[in-house]
Design an enzyme around this catalytic site. Structure first.
Site, PDB file in Angstrom:
ATOM      1  N   HIS A 478      -1.748 -24.797 -31.702  1.00 21.16           N
ATOM      2  CA  HIS A 478      -2.965 -25.440 -31.235  1.00 21.16           C
ATOM      3  C   HIS A 478      -3.616 -26.309 -32.314  1.00 21.16           C
ATOM      4  O   HIS A 478      -4.824 -26.204 -32.543  1.00 21.16           O
ATOM      5  CB  HIS A 478      -3.986 -24.398 -30.771  1.00 21.16           C
ATOM      6  CG  HIS A 478      -3.566 -23.597 -29.586  1.00 21.16           C
ATOM      7  ND1 HIS A 478      -4.188 -22.427 -29.201  1.00 21.16           N
ATOM      8  CD2 HIS A 478      -2.579 -23.808 -28.665  1.00 21.16           C
ATOM      9  CE1 HIS A 478      -3.606 -21.952 -28.122  1.00 21.16           C
ATOM     10  NE2 HIS A 478      -2.621 -22.767 -27.778  1.00 21.16           N
ATOM     11  N   PRO A 479      -2.902 -27.187 -32.994  1.00 16.00           N
ATOM     12  CA  PRO A 479      -3.560 -28.015 -34.012  1.00 16.00           C
ATOM     13  C   PRO A 479      -4.606 -28.926 -33.386  1.00 16.00           C
ATOM     14  O   PRO A 479      -4.403 -29.490 -32.314  1.00 16.00           O
ATOM     15  CB  PRO A 479      -2.403 -28.813 -34.622  1.00 16.00           C
ATOM     16  CG  PRO A 479      -1.344 -28.836 -33.560  1.00 16.00           C
ATOM     17  CD  PRO A 479      -1.477 -27.523 -32.845  1.00 16.00           C
TER      18      PRO A 479
END
Length: 547
Positions: A478-479
């Protein structure tokens, strides 16, 4: 799919808008902008078509992640917070981007996430303002209500696979004090229940399928695949086009109105930096002339770090259903004829949102429960019955960065998450493991658990649990946050997602999140693109009226 003839740098092609990246956000933009037949849009995608059958089979992420044909296959720098380990960061390099190889889980986050964005001065990003865009994109299998839409292109469905161990996990979580919640995307997020997923009739519903495919029938949309963006072209303080490469040919195209970066939390800051937009000192250190100083480009990197606890069981789990070739054949046959069974499995079955300790006003940790276990997906499941209870901190305080190491856009940037660098994050991860164990000790699970396999009961004190987190943690992919929306010194875009100090350039993807949302990031990214499309259209109408 229609593609453009390759223009060269001397014979530029002209478009109203150029969108860089046909991923979770870019496909949405391409669809919504071309609803107006007078608007010409060029959509550039570094990857290829989504023809691979494993993209469309829900459990196919086991085959598409870490596959260079569909995945950028990024690797982080060694990170002291996780004992110097480097983590693989899959990102979609294919039509649909990461929506074509993610875990299909549909989670929006918490009301407070968006209200907090607005409280920082980002007008129009409070929960009541963004809720209509969630509803607009959604085709909810349960039907429409005040929280959900049923007329959008993105199908959101209930799971087609449920197993005893998942039911036991839900019962154990309730016994441990977590309320049952049948809709964590509704009125409140707190609670435990089954995930919903972006599928339709047992097939993945990526943004390429939901948004791009219908738009490709329009003559005003041009798609170029295998187009690697080298840089945004600037004339003074205005973005006027892009330079990109296709199979060794350097091409360029001109945008009469705007260039929109939708290349994700890694790609968007990389392209900006390669274009001379970023921190002057950093750009100088890699031989890039600074054309526009914006020190926040690539900073503010955030991600959800998960600790995966594995428990051996005395009851059957999916490990038992897919372990042998004969069983795999049976599973494949079931899916082929009924679109049900283990091949419809999303990345997790059960979600739980709760507090890591007493005194908190809203959930700060999330569980992803999987009715199987493995060391690595490519290695196959364990040769014993087991399930995985993964827990992550929802709003980490640690901040990392994405920084180019070369002026060449084909060279991967440095990715430093700085996991567990903040004291609060270290505290939460220890408490989160304790919550996971409390759920496991509740009667419905305790009755069938035979052993804590990972990390193991030898990790008991707070210091030992922190060490377990450093050693056994993984990213949930989930950057976010590297082109921060806001008005402070590190902000890259304003609340209309326009790059500060430049004209004709926006960023529309998860990189604009000031603070990462409290949950999975795909649904919020689609919402961001829906809202951005309306803002772009509104700006165009204002210009037309002014002229």
């Amino acid at each position: 799919m229609k593609t453009t003839r390759y223009a060269n740098a001397d014979a530029k092609a002209f478009y109203d808008y150029i969108v860089i990246g046909a991923g979770s956000a870019g496909c949405v933009l391409a669809n919504r902008l071309t609803e107006d037949p007078s608007i010409k849009v060029l959509l550039l995608e570094a990857g290829g078509s989504d023809w691979n059958p494993w993209i469309h089979v829900p459990v196919g992420y086991f085959k598409t992640m870490h596959n260079p044909a569909t995945d950028w296959c990024y690797l982080t720098d060694p990170d002291a917070g996780i004992n110097g380990r480097r983590l693989q960061w899959p990102r979609g390099k294919v039509l649909g981007g990461s929506s074509s190889l993610n875990g299909l889980l549909y989670i929006r986050g918490q009301r407070e996430d968006y209200d907090d964005w607005a409280a920082e001065g980002n007008q129009g990003w409070d929960y009541q303002s963004v809720l209509p865009y969630f509803r607009k994109s959604e085709c909810q299998a349960r039907g429409a209500n005040q929280w959900h839409g049923a007329d959008g292109p993105l199908h959101v469905s209930d799971l087609r696979l449920k197993r005893e161990i998942a039911e036991r996990f839900i019962q154990a979580a309730v016994e441990a004090g977590i309320p049952l919640n049948q809709d964590v995307n509704g009125e409140r997020q707190e609670g435990v229940g089954y995930f919903q997923q972006t599928t339709y009739r047992g097939l993945r519903c990526s943004t390429a399928k939901a948004f791009l495919r219908p738009a490709l029938t329009r003559s005003n949309l041009t798609l170029v695949k295998h187009a690697h963006c080298r840089r945004v072209l600037l004339e003074g303080k205005r973005a006027v086009g892009v330079e990109y490469e296709v199979k060794g040919n350097v091409c360029s195209a001109r945008a009469e109105r705007e260039v929109v970066l939708s290349s994700g939390a890694i790609g968007s800051p990389q392209i900006l930096q390669c274009s001379g937009i970023g921190d002057p000192e950093h750009l100088a250190s890699v031989g890039v002339e600074c054309l526009h100083a914006l020190p926040g480009v690539g900073e503010n990197l955030q991600d959800h770090l998960q600790v995966r606890l594995v428990f051996k069981t005395q009851c059957r789990t999916l490990n038992d259903e897919v372990r042998s070739p004969i069983k795999k054949l049976a599973v494949g046959t079931q899916y082929l004829f009924t679109r049900t069974g283990p091949l419809t499995l999303a990345a997790s079955q059960v979600c739980a949102f709760t507090q890591s300790r007493e005194g908190l006003t809203r959930p700060d940790i999330q569980f992803h429960m999987q009715p199987l276990s493995a060391d690595k997906p490519a290695d196959g499941v364990h040769p014993f019955s087991a399930f995985t209870s993964s827990v992550c901190q929802l709003r980490p305080h640690s901040r990392g960065h994405v920084r180019i190491t070369s002026a060449d856009a084909s060279v991967y940037p440095s990715i430093q998450p700085n996991y567990l660098s903040a004291e609060e994050d270290r505290r939460v991860v220890v408490d989160a493991i304790k919550v996971a164990r409390r759920i496991a000790r509740a009667a419905p699970l305790a009755a069938v658990i035979s052993e804590e396999y990972v990390p193991g009961v030898q990790y008991e004190s707070d210091e030992e649990l922190l060490e377990a987190a450093r050693q056994f943690s993984q990213t949930i992919y989930h950057p976010a946050g590297t082109c921060k929306m806001g008005h402070d010194a590190l902000a890259v875009v304003d609340d209309a997602l326009r790059v500060h100090g430049l004209h004709g350039l926006r960023v529309v993807d998860a990189s604009i999140m000031p603070v990462i949302v409290s949950g999975n990031t795909n649904a919020p990214t689609i919402m961001i693109a829906e809202k951005a499309a309306d803002m772009i259209k509104a700006a165009q109408r204002e210009m037309a009226q002014a002229s």
